[in-house]
Design a protein around this motif. Structure first.
Motif, PDB file in Angstrom:
ATOM      1  N   ASP A  36      22.173   1.808 -11.104  1.00 23.29           N
ATOM      2  CA  ASP A  36      19.894   1.490 -11.062  1.00 23.29           C
ATOM      3  C   ASP A  36      19.361   2.476 -10.383  1.00 23.29           C
ATOM      4  N   CYS A  39      15.832   3.168 -11.837  1.00 21.84           N
ATOM      5  CA  CYS A  39      14.837   2.328 -12.656  1.00 21.84           C
ATOM      6  C   CYS A  39      14.086   1.613 -12.788  1.00 21.84           C
ATOM      7  N   TRP A  45      16.791  -4.633 -12.106  1.00 18.09           N
ATOM      8  CA  TRP A  45      17.841  -4.003 -10.829  1.00 18.09           C
ATOM      9  C   TRP A  45      17.460  -5.088  -9.760  1.00 18.09           C
ATOM     10  N   PRO A  53      18.400  -3.390 -18.502  1.00 17.43           N
ATOM     11  CA  PRO A  53      16.855  -3.122 -17.990  1.00 17.43           C
ATOM     12  C   PRO A  53      15.966  -2.786 -19.356  1.00 17.43           C
ATOM     13  N   ASN A  93      18.104   8.570 -15.041  1.00 18.05           N
ATOM     14  CA  ASN A  93      18.389   7.162 -15.363  1.00 18.05           C
ATOM     15  C   ASN A  93      17.979   7.296 -17.418  1.00 18.05           C
TER      16      ASN A  93
END
Length: 110
Positions: A36, A39, A45, A53, A93
């Motif tokens: 992650d 993020c 996370w 997410p 991400n």
């Protein structure tokens, strides 16, 4: 006719954006070894309160980019290596979070 931004309005916006950078970075997963990484959804996370997410939180990249590119005496983040790493990680991400049909996970999948 639309008025151009004056120096005072730029200073006010910059001051507000720069003041928020530490809070924004506190939501960012800076662990490059994590799946992650990049993020901005700490509830996912960091605390695992959510299964996926919220991709809309990646909008936090915007003020970071603004702080990174805006050269001004009151901006300590101008061309910061830390911000550059965070911005690149956040964009990567975001790209990886997009599904083949163009959708993102937010409250529900797809």
């Amino acid at each position: 006719m639309k008025q151009p931004c004056n120096k005072q309005s730029v200073d006010i916006f910059l001051e507000s954006a720069v003041a928020e950078v530490p809070r924004i970075l506190s939501q960012f997963n800076c662990n490059v070894m994590s799946e992650d990484f990049g993020c901005f959804d700490r509830m996912h996370w960091g605390w695992k309160f959510k299964e996926m997410p919220d991709a809309s939180l990646q909008y936090s990249i915007n003020p970071l980019v603004w702080a990174y590119v805006m050269q001004h005496p009151m901006n300590p983040y101008y061309r910061s290596k830390l911000l550059q790493t965070c911005i690149r990680g956040g964009i990567k991400n975001w790209i990886n979070a997009q599904h083949g049909n163009g959708s993102f996970d937010q409250c529900y999948p797809n």
